[in-house]
Design a protein around this motif. Structure first.
Motif, PDB file in Angstrom:
ATOM      1  N   GLU A 114      32.180  50.146  30.518  1.00  0.00           N
ATOM      2  CA  GLU A 114      33.604  50.416  30.736  1.00  0.00           C
ATOM      3  C   GLU A 114      34.203  49.433  31.735  1.00  0.00           C
ATOM      4  N   LYS A 115      33.457  49.125  32.824  1.00  0.00           N
ATOM      5  CA  LYS A 115      33.951  48.188  33.840  1.00  0.00           C
ATOM      6  C   LYS A 115      34.093  46.790  33.258  1.00  0.00           C
ATOM      7  N   GLN A 116      33.139  46.395  32.431  1.00  0.00           N
ATOM      8  CA  GLN A 116      33.224  45.073  31.814  1.00  0.00           C
ATOM      9  C   GLN A 116      34.425  44.986  30.881  1.00  0.00           C
ATOM     10  N   GLY A 117      34.719  46.092  30.217  1.00  0.00           N
ATOM     11  CA  GLY A 117      35.913  46.115  29.368  1.00  0.00           C
ATOM     12  C   GLY A 117      37.180  45.939  30.180  1.00  0.00           C
ATOM     13  N   VAL A 118      37.240  46.561  31.356  1.00  0.00           N
ATOM     14  CA  VAL A 118      38.404  46.413  32.234  1.00  0.00           C
ATOM     15  C   VAL A 118      38.514  44.973  32.720  1.00  0.00           C
ATOM     16  N   ILE A 119      37.392  44.374  33.094  1.00  0.00           N
ATOM     17  CA  ILE A 119      37.399  42.990  33.579  1.00  0.00           C
ATOM     18  C   ILE A 119      37.860  42.031  32.487  1.00  0.00           C
ATOM     19  N   ASN A 120      37.357  42.244  31.284  1.00  0.00           N
ATOM     20  CA  ASN A 120      37.712  41.352  30.168  1.00  0.00           C
ATOM     21  C   ASN A 120      39.202  41.429  29.833  1.00  0.00           C
ATOM     22  N   SER A 121      39.795  42.562  30.131  1.00  0.00           N
ATOM     23  CA  SER A 121      41.229  42.728  29.845  1.00  0.00           C
ATOM     24  C   SER A 121      42.106  42.438  31.060  1.00  0.00           C
ATOM     25  N   SER A 122      41.510  41.887  32.117  1.00  0.00           N
ATOM     26  CA  SER A 122      42.250  41.623  33.358  1.00  0.00           C
ATOM     27  C   SER A 122      42.210  40.137  33.707  1.00  0.00           C
ATOM     28  N   LYS A 166      48.663  39.447  45.885  1.00  0.00           N
ATOM     29  CA  LYS A 166      48.116  39.359  44.523  1.00  0.00           C
ATOM     30  C   LYS A 166      46.635  39.737  44.499  1.00  0.00           C
ATOM     31  N   ALA A 167      45.910  39.313  45.511  1.00  0.00           N
ATOM     32  CA  ALA A 167      44.491  39.680  45.589  1.00  0.00           C
ATOM     33  C   ALA A 167      44.330  41.193  45.670  1.00  0.00           C
ATOM     34  N   ASN A 168      45.209  41.851  46.414  1.00  0.00           N
ATOM     35  CA  ASN A 168      45.126  43.308  46.536  1.00  0.00           C
ATOM     36  C   ASN A 168      45.521  44.017  45.244  1.00  0.00           C
ATOM     37  N   VAL A 169      46.364  43.391  44.445  1.00  0.00           N
ATOM     38  CA  VAL A 169      46.662  43.944  43.122  1.00  0.00           C
ATOM     39  C   VAL A 169      45.395  43.973  42.283  1.00  0.00           C
ATOM     40  N   ALA A 170      44.646  42.878  42.339  1.00  0.00           N
ATOM     41  CA  ALA A 170      43.376  42.816  41.599  1.00  0.00           C
ATOM     42  C   ALA A 170      42.369  43.810  42.165  1.00  0.00           C
ATOM     43  N   PHE A 171      42.314  43.919  43.476  1.00  0.00           N
ATOM     44  CA  PHE A 171      41.395  44.887  44.099  1.00  0.00           C
ATOM     45  C   PHE A 171      41.685  46.309  43.622  1.00  0.00           C
ATOM     46  N   THR A 172      42.967  46.644  43.600  1.00  0.00           N
ATOM     47  CA  THR A 172      43.354  48.013  43.212  1.00  0.00           C
ATOM     48  C   THR A 172      42.983  48.308  41.768  1.00  0.00           C
ATOM     49  N   LYS A 173      43.197  47.342  40.887  1.00  0.00           N
ATOM     50  CA  LYS A 173      42.920  47.583  39.471  1.00  0.00           C
ATOM     51  C   LYS A 173      41.430  47.628  39.176  1.00  0.00           C
TER      52      LYS A 173
END
Length: 233
Positions: A114-122, A166-173
């Motif tokens: 599931e985490k890899q799916g989130v990363i691939n879509s981010s 922007k880095a914190n946006v990525a951290f949150t997601k």
């Protein structure tokens, strides 16, 4: 025991002449006494043979005695096989542990997928983090060269700069576990100290703050599985 077998034995005694016939009456002479003595000896020998030839135990085995025998044997086998009983219980517990471990592995694998799916879509968030890696690398080189002016130009005047937000946006997601969020908080705290130390031109404090920031970010990427996704780590 001997009395039981003697009562059921078929013992034949020598027949004596009838006392009703006077023609067969034997007077108690020495010959007559010898005859009775020999007859008594023969009877004793027959009795001894019956006793000696008989089995040591009665041949009849009832269902009740057989049941008692089997039950006793089972109880003694359980009592004497304590280690086997313990080993059986241990095997059952080990089987339960194996099933629990297998379920945990399945859950962890599901989370990773599931985490890899989130990363691939981010892709956008991954680009933000890649820029963070680039900036940290430049700041580290500047601090190593004792050039805090270059470090300051890369970091900016505060933690509210665009690249930090922007880095914190990525951290949150991309942060889902408490451990990941803890490392994000540690990174932001260390980054604030780093910017402040660079502005104050404190080289030693800047080095300590930089190491703390880089360490927290590396731990976060390891927890999220982004180590292989970002270049320069």
């Amino acid at each position: 025991m001997a009395a039981v077998f003697l009562s059921t034995a078929n013992i034949s005694l020598p027949s004596l002449p009838s006392s009703s016939s006077s023609s067969y009456f034997l007077p108690l002479t020495s010959t007559t006494s010898s005859y009775f003595h020999k007859s008594s000896v023969r009877r004793q020998l027959k009795l001894c043979k019956v006793v000696n030839d008989s089995p040591p135990y009665p041949p009849n085995l009832t269902k009740r005695s057989l049941s008692i025998c089997l039950t006793t044997t089972f109880l003694f086998s359980v009592a004497g096989d304590g280690d086997g009983y313990s080993n059986a219980n241990a095997a059952i517990l080990e089987a339960d542990d194996d099933e629990e471990l297998l379920e945990r592995v399945k859950r962890d694998r599901k989370k990773r997928i599931e985490k890899q799916g989130v990363i691939n879509s981010s892709n956008k968030e991954t680009a933000y983090l890649q820029d963070l890696v680039y900036k940290l690398s430049k700041v580290g080189q500047a601090i190593e060269n004792n050039d805090l002016s270059v470090a300051s130009s890369v970091l900016g005047p505060s933690s509210d700069t665009d690249w930090v937000q922007k880095a914190n946006v990525a951290f949150t997601k991309l942060s889902s576990s408490p451990e990941e969020k803890t490392e994000v908080d540690a990174f932001n705290s260390s980054l604030t100290s780093l910017i402040s130390s660079v502005i104050q031109n404190d080289i030693e404090a800047s080095k300590i703050a930089f190491v703390s920031s880089a360490s927290a970010f590396e731990k976060w990427t390891a927890l999220t599985g982004l180590v292989g996704q970002l270049k320069g780590l």
